[in-house]
Design a protein around this motif. Structure first.
Motif, short mmCIF file in Angstrom:
data_model
loop_
_atom_site.label_atom_id
_atom_site.label_comp_id
_atom_site.label_asym_id
_atom_site.label_seq_id
_atom_site.Cartn_x
_atom_site.Cartn_y
_atom_site.Cartn_z
N ALA A 45 16.44 -30.27 4.88
CA ALA A 45 15.38 -29.30 5.18
C ALA A 45 14.96 -28.50 3.95
O ALA A 45 13.81 -28.09 3.83
N ALA A 46 15.90 -28.29 3.01
CA ALA A 46 15.61 -27.43 1.87
C ALA A 46 14.77 -28.12 0.81
O ALA A 46 13.92 -27.48 0.16
N LEU A 47 14.98 -29.43 0.59
CA LEU A 47 14.27 -30.11 -0.49
C LEU A 47 12.76 -30.16 -0.28
O LEU A 47 12.00 -29.84 -1.20
N PRO A 48 12.27 -30.55 0.91
CA PRO A 48 10.80 -30.55 1.09
C PRO A 48 10.19 -29.16 0.86
O PRO A 48 9.10 -29.05 0.28
N ALA A 49 10.90 -28.13 1.30
CA ALA A 49 10.39 -26.76 1.12
C ALA A 49 10.39 -26.38 -0.35
O ALA A 49 9.44 -25.75 -0.84
N ALA A 50 11.45 -26.73 -1.07
CA ALA A 50 11.52 -26.41 -2.49
C ALA A 50 10.45 -27.17 -3.26
O ALA A 50 9.81 -26.62 -4.17
N ARG A 51 10.25 -28.43 -2.90
CA ARG A 51 9.22 -29.23 -3.58
C ARG A 51 7.84 -28.61 -3.39
O ARG A 51 7.05 -28.49 -4.34
N ALA A 52 7.54 -28.20 -2.16
CA ALA A 52 6.24 -27.59 -1.88
C ALA A 52 6.09 -26.27 -2.63
O ALA A 52 5.02 -25.95 -3.16
N ALA A 53 7.19 -25.49 -2.69
CA ALA A 53 7.13 -24.20 -3.37
C ALA A 53 6.84 -24.37 -4.86
O ALA A 53 6.24 -23.49 -5.49
N ILE A 54 7.25 -25.49 -5.43
CA ILE A 54 7.01 -25.74 -6.85
C ILE A 54 5.63 -26.36 -7.07
O ILE A 54 4.80 -25.83 -7.83
N THR A 55 5.38 -27.49 -6.44
CA THR A 55 4.17 -28.25 -6.75
C THR A 55 2.90 -27.59 -6.22
O THR A 55 1.81 -27.82 -6.74
N GLU A 56 3.02 -26.75 -5.18
CA GLU A 56 1.85 -26.10 -4.61
C GLU A 56 1.74 -24.62 -5.01
O GLU A 56 0.87 -23.90 -4.51
N SER A 57 2.59 -24.18 -5.93
CA SER A 57 2.59 -22.77 -6.31
C SER A 57 1.33 -22.39 -7.06
O SER A 57 0.94 -23.07 -8.02
N PRO A 58 0.69 -21.30 -6.69
CA PRO A 58 -0.47 -20.83 -7.45
C PRO A 58 -0.08 -20.30 -8.83
O PRO A 58 -0.95 -20.09 -9.69
N LEU A 59 1.23 -20.09 -9.04
CA LEU A 59 1.70 -19.57 -10.32
C LEU A 59 2.05 -20.68 -11.31
O LEU A 59 2.34 -20.41 -12.48
N LEU A 60 2.02 -21.94 -10.85
CA LEU A 60 2.41 -23.06 -11.70
C LEU A 60 1.41 -23.24 -12.83
O LEU A 60 0.22 -23.44 -12.60
N VAL A 61 1.89 -23.17 -14.08
CA VAL A 61 1.02 -23.24 -15.24
C VAL A 61 0.76 -24.67 -15.72
O VAL A 61 -0.39 -25.04 -15.96
N PRO A 62 1.80 -25.51 -15.92
CA PRO A 62 1.55 -26.86 -16.44
C PRO A 62 0.60 -27.66 -15.54
O PRO A 62 0.67 -27.57 -14.31
N LYS A 63 -0.27 -28.43 -16.15
CA LYS A 63 -1.23 -29.23 -15.40
C LYS A 63 -0.74 -30.65 -15.14
O LYS A 63 -1.37 -31.40 -14.41
N HIS A 64 0.36 -31.02 -15.79
CA HIS A 64 0.91 -32.36 -15.56
C HIS A 64 1.72 -32.37 -14.25
O HIS A 64 2.16 -31.31 -13.78
N PRO A 65 1.93 -33.54 -13.66
CA PRO A 65 2.74 -33.62 -12.43
C PRO A 65 4.17 -33.16 -12.69
O PRO A 65 4.72 -33.37 -13.77
N VAL A 66 4.75 -32.51 -11.70
CA VAL A 66 6.14 -32.08 -11.76
C VAL A 66 6.91 -32.81 -10.65
O VAL A 66 6.59 -32.66 -9.47
N THR A 67 7.88 -33.60 -11.03
CA THR A 67 8.69 -34.35 -10.08
C THR A 67 9.84 -33.47 -9.60
O THR A 67 10.54 -32.86 -10.41
N VAL A 68 10.02 -33.40 -8.29
CA VAL A 68 11.09 -32.59 -7.70
C VAL A 68 11.95 -33.50 -6.84
O VAL A 68 11.47 -34.07 -5.86
N VAL A 69 13.21 -33.65 -7.22
CA VAL A 69 14.10 -34.59 -6.53
C VAL A 69 15.45 -33.93 -6.29
O VAL A 69 15.76 -32.85 -6.80
N GLU A 70 16.26 -34.63 -5.52
CA GLU A 70 17.64 -34.21 -5.27
C GLU A 70 18.58 -35.12 -6.05
O GLU A 70 18.35 -36.33 -6.14
N SER A 71 19.62 -34.56 -6.63
CA SER A 71 20.62 -35.38 -7.28
C SER A 71 21.31 -36.25 -6.24
O SER A 71 21.59 -35.81 -5.12
N ASP A 72 21.58 -37.50 -6.62
CA ASP A 72 22.28 -38.37 -5.67
C ASP A 72 23.79 -38.36 -5.91
O ASP A 72 24.51 -39.24 -5.45
N ARG A 73 24.28 -37.34 -6.64
CA ARG A 73 25.72 -37.24 -6.90
C ARG A 73 26.46 -36.54 -5.77
O ARG A 73 27.68 -36.50 -5.75
#
Length: 415
Positions: A358-386
């Motif tokens: 439940a946390a990863l989709p919310a974290a991904r949205a908080a990053i990639t859809e943030s109005p404060l996000l400055v970089p214009k390149h794509p930002v990949t948000v993933v979970e470690s598989d460790r």
């Protein structure tokens, strides 16, 4: 394809060239021919031949089949021999100490846990940990001489020069514990000490293989909240090797603020998502996770297991709480992305892995859809598989990385 390290053809740096070649083979699961190794590393054909002969004799790589490419002699493929060397990783956590044994490819071949010693008696701490390390190696039926060393991931702060665990949170009696040298003497293996968030980032970098990215942030959620950083394929440790303490970053807390005017409230991310606090919020929302005293780290851990089970069962309250926590951590990650202009964020840690669904989709949205996000390149948000053992795996990777990865410092000619 990942950028491969370049070698040099000077006889004085044969050790560096060995790690260059071994690193290239390790990052290529399908293997490489000597011709391909020369092209990727920039080494001469003769140097590659000499280096690969040494690595084959050492048992670290093997010849595995041939390929035919156009005219001429078929090319022999060289692959890593994972079972030739091993490394032990240890993660010191307030509730439990986790031990893992990794082979040369970074695969976990054995693991165990012990209760965290109180450190009232430092000698007893070392005896307990040394015994667990010895038992782990013996149970895996691994030759002790093939173990390259032991890595320890500890909550900060640490004194990396002295090898001392200084004053970790939730471990009040673990003050100024000289863990590195004492454990090295007790086990007979070289020992490396690292802050847990940095160890996790090193593990992610080392095990990424050809998919490795040059720059990323590892958002670590365990007993505390931290961020491990890798810039240009190098972990950021800082002057005292205690970089990564990101818990004091100020973000909008939303519903986790606990105040009526929650939408505008700001606070420290570490305090807001502290596991013991989230367990308390779960109880206030009617989710029964058992009676938990915030100072009882083992009870908090058990309650977190119950929260994970509720998430797996689809409990709406548990799902919403995990999503709220993911959102707050994602907002903190935006600040890191903006500061360093990175394009990859990895979430992980022993507490993260149990709420990630439940946390990863919310974290991904908080990053990639943030109005404060400055970089214009794509930002990949993933979970470690460790998984939950990410810090222990990372600690073992410290040893593998130190032994196998090329370092420019190896080029220095010492008089």
């Amino acid at each position: 394809m990942a950028e491969h390290r370049r070698g040099a053809n000077l006889p004085s740096i044969g050790g560096f060239n060995r790690t260059v070649v071994l690193d290239a083979v390790r990052r290529s699961p399908d293997g490489l021919s000597r011709v391909e190794l020369a092209g990727r590393t920039g080494l001469s054909a003769q140097t590659v031949s000499n280096v690969t002969r040494f690595l084959i004799d050492a048992g670290m790589i093997v010849e595995s089949g041939t390929i035919v490419s156009g005219r001429g002699k078929p090319r022999t493929i060289l692959r890593l021999e994972p079972g030739s060397r091993f490394a032990v990783g240890v993660h010191v956590d307030p509730a439990v100490v986790t031990y893992v044994l990794l082979d040369l490819a970074g695969t976990v071949v054995g693991s165990t846990t012990t209760s965290t010693p109180t450190a009232d008696d430092p000698e007893q701490v070392v005896r307990t940990m040394a015994s667990a390390v010895d038992r782990l190696i013996a149970d895996a039926e691994v030759d002790r001489d093939s173990v390259l060393g032991v890595g320890i991931a500890s909550p900060g702060p640490i004194d990396i020069d002295a090898g001392i665990v200084v004053d970790p949170p939730f471990l009040p009696r673990w003050r100024d514990v000289p863990l590195r040298d004492a454990l090295a003497e007790a086990t007979g293996h070289p020992v490396l000490l690292e802050k847990d968030v940095t160890a996790a980032a090193v593990g992610e970098m080392f095990l990424a293989g050809e998919s490795s990215t040059r720059n990323f942030a590892f958002v670590y959620f365990g007993t505390g909240f931290g961020v491990g950083l890798v810039i240009d394929h190098e972990p950021v440790r800082g002057t005292g090797a205690n970089a990564g303490d990101a818990g004091h970053l100020m973000v909008e807390l939303g519903v986790l603020s606990g105040t009526p005017d929650s939408a505008a409230d700001r606070g420290e991310v570490g305090s807001a998502v502290a596991p013991e606090r989230l367990v308390g919020i779960a109880a206030s929302r009617g989710l029964d996770l058992g009676v938990v005293a915030p100072s009882d780290v083992e009870a908090v851990d058990r309650a977190w297991d119950a929260l994970a089970a509720a998430i797996d069962d689809g409990d709406q309250t548990a799902l919403e709480l995990a999503a709220d926590a993911g959102t707050v951590m994602g907002r903190a990650a935006v600040l890191i992305v903006n500061l360093l202009d990175i394009d990859r964020v990895v979430f992980g840690g022993p507490f993260w892995s149990r709420i990630s669904a439940a946390a990863l989709p919310a974290a991904r949205a908080a990053i990639t859809e943030s109005p404060l996000l400055v970089p214009k390149h794509p930002v990949t948000v993933v979970e470690s598989d460790r998984g939950a053992d990410v810090a222990a795996v990372g600690a073992a990777c410290l040893v593998l990385d130190a032994a196998l990865s090329p370092r420019a410092s190896a080029l220095l000619i010492r008089r």
